[in-house]
Design a protein around this motif. Structure first.
Motif, mmCIF file in Angstrom:
data_model
loop_
_atom_site.group_PDB
_atom_site.id
_atom_site.type_symbol
_atom_site.label_atom_id
_atom_site.label_comp_id
_atom_site.label_asym_id
_atom_site.label_seq_id
_atom_site.Cartn_x
_atom_site.Cartn_y
_atom_site.Cartn_z
ATOM 1 N N SER A 1 29.787 31.971 -8.221
ATOM 2 C CA SER A 1 30.059 32.616 -9.711
ATOM 3 C C SER A 1 31.544 32.846 -9.814
ATOM 4 O O SER A 1 32.089 32.991 -11.006
ATOM 5 N N ASP A 2 32.390 33.018 -8.692
ATOM 6 C CA ASP A 2 33.813 33.237 -8.735
ATOM 7 C C ASP A 2 34.581 32.140 -9.614
ATOM 8 O O ASP A 2 35.701 32.341 -10.232
ATOM 9 N N SER A 3 33.830 31.013 -9.237
ATOM 10 C CA SER A 3 34.848 29.810 -10.058
ATOM 11 C C SER A 3 33.657 29.110 -10.817
ATOM 12 O O SER A 3 33.539 27.557 -10.633
ATOM 13 N N ALA A 4 32.630 29.977 -11.406
ATOM 14 C CA ALA A 4 31.275 29.079 -11.926
ATOM 15 C C ALA A 4 31.818 27.774 -12.950
ATOM 16 O O ALA A 4 32.657 28.103 -13.662
ATOM 17 N N ARG A 5 31.030 26.901 -12.492
ATOM 18 C CA ARG A 5 31.341 25.833 -13.553
ATOM 19 C C ARG A 5 30.355 25.276 -14.552
ATOM 20 O O ARG A 5 30.118 24.486 -15.467
ATOM 21 N N PHE A 6 29.283 26.190 -14.267
ATOM 22 C CA PHE A 6 28.109 25.727 -15.023
ATOM 23 C C PHE A 6 27.725 26.911 -16.040
ATOM 24 O O PHE A 6 28.276 27.560 -16.756
ATOM 25 N N LYS A 7 26.547 27.689 -15.826
ATOM 26 C CA LYS A 7 26.076 28.220 -17.011
ATOM 27 C C LYS A 7 25.012 29.698 -16.561
ATOM 28 O O LYS A 7 25.218 30.451 -17.450
ATOM 29 N N LEU A 8 24.382 29.903 -15.553
ATOM 30 C CA LEU A 8 23.564 30.880 -15.813
ATOM 31 C C LEU A 8 23.557 32.152 -15.052
ATOM 32 O O LEU A 8 23.840 32.097 -13.966
ATOM 33 N N ILE B 1 30.481 24.083 -21.950
ATOM 34 C CA ILE B 1 30.004 25.049 -20.767
ATOM 35 C C ILE B 1 29.755 26.248 -21.425
ATOM 36 O O ILE B 1 30.298 27.131 -22.048
ATOM 37 N N LYS B 2 28.513 26.627 -20.888
ATOM 38 C CA LYS B 2 28.012 27.792 -21.783
ATOM 39 C C LYS B 2 27.471 28.812 -20.477
ATOM 40 O O LYS B 2 26.639 28.428 -19.712
ATOM 41 N N PHE B 3 27.790 30.050 -20.581
ATOM 42 C CA PHE B 3 27.361 31.057 -19.734
ATOM 43 C C PHE B 3 26.300 31.922 -20.533
ATOM 44 O O PHE B 3 26.723 32.456 -21.571
ATOM 45 N N LEU B 4 25.254 32.025 -19.924
ATOM 46 C CA LEU B 4 24.156 32.989 -20.580
ATOM 47 C C LEU B 4 22.983 33.778 -19.841
ATOM 48 O O LEU B 4 23.273 33.313 -18.500
ATOM 49 N N ARG C 1 19.177 19.941 -24.398
ATOM 50 C CA ARG C 1 20.493 20.196 -24.676
ATOM 51 C C ARG C 1 21.620 20.291 -23.750
ATOM 52 O O ARG C 1 22.821 20.088 -23.542
ATOM 53 N N TYR C 2 20.978 20.329 -22.347
ATOM 54 C CA TYR C 2 21.671 20.571 -21.035
ATOM 55 C C TYR C 2 21.346 19.459 -20.188
ATOM 56 O O TYR C 2 20.640 19.062 -19.896
ATOM 57 N N SER C 3 22.749 19.193 -19.455
ATOM 58 C CA SER C 3 22.427 18.169 -18.334
ATOM 59 C C SER C 3 22.450 18.741 -17.110
ATOM 60 O O SER C 3 21.982 18.139 -16.266
ATOM 61 N N VAL C 4 23.434 19.950 -17.075
ATOM 62 C CA VAL C 4 23.355 20.703 -15.615
ATOM 63 C C VAL C 4 22.969 22.046 -15.947
ATOM 64 O O VAL C 4 23.647 22.699 -16.787
ATOM 65 N N ILE C 5 22.203 22.665 -15.135
ATOM 66 C CA ILE C 5 21.827 24.200 -15.305
ATOM 67 C C ILE C 5 22.172 24.939 -13.986
ATOM 68 O O ILE C 5 21.557 24.443 -12.936
ATOM 69 N N MET C 6 22.771 25.608 -13.769
ATOM 70 C CA MET C 6 23.167 26.561 -12.839
ATOM 71 C C MET C 6 22.594 27.792 -12.841
ATOM 72 O O MET C 6 22.864 28.758 -13.544
ATOM 73 N N ARG D 1 20.050 18.099 -13.575
ATOM 74 C CA ARG D 1 20.637 18.680 -12.392
ATOM 75 C C ARG D 1 20.459 20.074 -12.415
ATOM 76 O O ARG D 1 20.795 20.914 -13.308
ATOM 77 N N VAL D 2 19.578 20.627 -11.305
ATOM 78 C CA VAL D 2 19.741 22.324 -11.191
ATOM 79 C C VAL D 2 20.364 22.542 -9.901
ATOM 80 O O VAL D 2 20.296 22.167 -8.703
ATOM 81 N N VAL D 3 21.356 23.567 -10.113
ATOM 82 C CA VAL D 3 21.970 23.895 -9.113
ATOM 83 C C VAL D 3 21.764 25.524 -8.831
ATOM 84 O O VAL D 3 21.986 26.341 -9.768
ATOM 85 N N ILE D 4 21.351 25.983 -7.735
ATOM 86 C CA ILE D 4 20.978 27.265 -7.556
ATOM 87 C C ILE D 4 21.726 28.084 -6.488
ATOM 88 O O ILE D 4 21.941 27.504 -5.410
ATOM 89 N N SER D 5 22.439 29.056 -6.948
ATOM 90 C CA SER D 5 23.480 29.488 -5.810
ATOM 91 C C SER D 5 22.720 31.169 -5.537
ATOM 92 O O SER D 5 22.509 31.583 -6.377
#
Length: 614
Positions: A10-17, A59-62, A79-84, A113-117
């Protein structure tokens, strides 16, 4: 003590959630700065009752809750191609449901693409969930995976953090936290302090205590600047904690566990950890959800300590003994196993998942909780005899951004002729912070200010009075709010929430009549309290209680003794039957808040499936 961590993305988050509002707004602001654009252009955010995005947003943070709401309209999230999914280790209710939903969506959209951190080492569990059992460990232990996904471990840049425990347990961790802040301030090198406490009231009184004691420091000593951080603050208030401290001043951020992982505040060198956090716990037998301070897990304690080692070596002062630490559970129980599942069940059904028991949960909820949720939704009229969402009521309740009980109240308002009033009340109780500003030592003035707005029938109608007075007198004049001990920013937020809720109702074809002049509306209100109270009963009948001769309340089943919260108008007042909005447990007492008087026969009239006369 040397800590080896996985870093957060999240410190340099490139995606969204982001699971929390503060994180979604602050990370969006930071990324927009780095991309040299305004928030709402290429980078935007969306949180409950606030959407700052445009057609240009890439890039949308929600929050996880908002993404679930989007899935109601766009079930494949096309609408999304990558969801983090960030902070997945927090195992919030919405995150868990979202992960189950994403697993389902990926069957139809394998290219998604799903990225889980996750900040704790639960990565194997997440991968196994998405991949079934085809997971194997990589030779170097750094990467492992399957055809479905892989685990990448990032070592965070961490400085060493010294962990210090109390020799013997403390009786009052708030007082001890304040003492520790001043010990650090007078004995340790420069660096800001982050104090973890459990909730808004504790935080506000601690900030007040620090301010008062800091005024007694030597005039030439460095100053202390205490700042609160909790989710009920407005977005602007939350951003104060990220501003650098003025010269010769040490910042003390007093926060809930919101600062444990969701946000990173530069300059923190010292952490003071009270060892507790407020957790929701739902009791399916009583049907009551409490918010109780409980000991944190070891994983949380490690997270909190890690906040001190971000920019240089730091120290973590744990306000409990090492023996107490050893007895803490390893991880926190996932929210889905300790929550009222009525909103979840309703949401899943609205997403087309009718057989909730068959849904692929990361951790399945207890069956008893699912049954209670269905019972409540049935008695609210949201589901039918076959446990399907009713049309239009159930579908509309699922679409409204409020919990099911309030959703029912809003949708019942037209038949009671009080849509405008109920909208204002719903907006006021949706605020997470208090609308009253409490000045320590000035209790009497606050009380007399509140009495000016007080309505005999209880808190909800009092809120309505406050809202209407604010809209007519206080909106253009912050001084009016100060004079009346009201929180100007909170009330502005109520206006914004109300207009959002009004838009929902208008979308359902419900007309909101605002044409009456305010003076006429005030006169009209004298005939209306009963209609408003009846309307509230249609949604909150499950939260009914009867006053006892000693001034306490008993739930209808008689199983629980409840006390009116000191912040309620019904504190030390007489009533017979009441409904309440919220219940919270502190120490050995259970308090109810936002209370309104009702008639017993209304319970039978509006909830015949829930109450029977014995």
């Amino acid at each position: 003590m040397d800590c080896g961590w996985q870093s957060h993305w999240s410190d340099s988050a490139r995606f969204k959630l982001q699971p929390r509002r503060v994180a979604a707004t602050t990370v969006a602001t930071r990324v927009a700065e780095e991309m040299r654009c305004k928030v709402g252009e290429e980078v935007g955010y969306s949180i409950r009752f606030e959407d700052v995005t445009s057609a240009a947003t890439r890039i949308k943070f929600l929050t996880d809750g908002m993404l679930l709401r989007e899935a109601l309209v766009d079930p494949l999230l096309s609408r999304y191609s990558v969801i983090m999914v960030d902070e997945a280790h927090e195992r919030s209710l919405s995150t868990d449901i979202l992960l189950g939903l994403l697993k389902k969506i990926r069957r139809k959209r394998p290219e998604l693409r799903v990225v889980i951190s996750s900040a704790t080492l639960q990565a194997e569990d997440f991968l196994r969930f998405f991949a079934g059992d085809e997971v194997h460990s990589g030779g170097d232990g750094k990467e492992s995976g399957s055809d479905v996904g892989r685990i990448i471990s990032l070592e965070g840049r961490m400085y060493p953090v010294d962990i210090l425990y109390l020799e013997s347990p403390t009786e009052d961790y708030v007082e001890r936290a304040v003492k520790t802040v001043f010990d650090i301030h007078t004995q340790e090198a420069e660096g800001d302090i982050l104090v973890f406490l459990t909730g808004r009231e504790e935080i506000e009184s601690t900030v007040q205590m620090i301010s008062e004691r800091a005024a007694m420091l030597h005039p030439k000593a460095p100053a202390l600047l205490p700042l609160p951080l909790y989710s009920g603050l407005t977005s602007e208030q939350q951003l104060y904690v990220f501003e650098p401290a003025p010269e010769n001043t040490r910042k003390v951020i007093v926060s809930t566990n919101i600062a444990e992982a969701s946000v990173t505040i530069d300059g923190i060198v010292y952490v003071v950890d009270c060892g507790f956090a407020k957790l929701r716990a739902y009791n399916p037998h009583t049907g009551i959800e409490t918010l109780t301070a409980v000991p944190i897990s070891k994983a949380s304690a490690t997270q909190r300590a890690g906040r001190a080692g971000r920019t240089k070596p730091g120290k973590c002062f744990r306000l409990y003994t090492q023996q107490s630490y050893e007895m803490l559970p390893e991880t926190t129980v996932p929210e889905i196993q300790r929550s009222n599942l009525a909103p979840v069940v309703m949401q899943l059904k609205a997403l087309g998942i009718d057989n909730v028991a068959r849904f692929d949960f990361l951790t399945p909820p207890p069956a008893e909780q699912v049954i209670r949720a269905l019972e409540l939704l049935y008695s609210l009229g949201a589901v039918d005899d076959y446990a399907k969402l009713t049309k239009p009521l159930g579908l509309r309740m699922a679409e409204l951004a409020v919990e099911p009980m309030m959703g029912k109240v809003l949708l019942s308002a037209p038949s009671f002729g009080c849509v405008s009033e109920i909208l204002s009340i719903a907006a006021m109780v949706s605020l997470q912070g208090s609308v009253w500003v409490q000045h320590e030592g000035d209790r009497k003035a606050t009380e007399s200010a509140r009495r000016k707005f007080a309505v005999e029938e209880g808190d909800h109608l009092t809120y309505l009075n406050v809202y209407q007075a604010f809209v007519t007198k206080g909106k253009k004049d912050p001084k009016w709010c100060r004079d009346h001990y009201l929180n100007y920013r909170s009330l502005l937020r109520a206006v914004s929430i109300r207009s959002q809720l009004k838009r929902y109702l208008e979308r359902f074809g419900i007309q909101v009549d605002e044409s009456l002049s305010s003076s006429h509306r005030q006169a009209d209100l004298s005939k209306q309290p009963e209609q408003i109270r009846r309307c509230l009963t249609t949604g909150y009948f499950a939260h009914a209680a009867r006053m006892q001769p000693d001034g306490t309340f008993k739930t209808v089943s008689g199983g629980l003794t409840l006390h009116a919260h000191p912040s309620s108008l019904m504190f030390n007042r007489k009533a017979d039957w009441v409904i309440f909005h919220e219940i919270l447990e502190t120490g050995d007492k259970i308090f109810i808040r936002d209370i309104t008087k009702i008639e017993k026969n209304w319970l039978l009239e509006y909830a015949p499936d829930y109450y029977r006369v014995s």
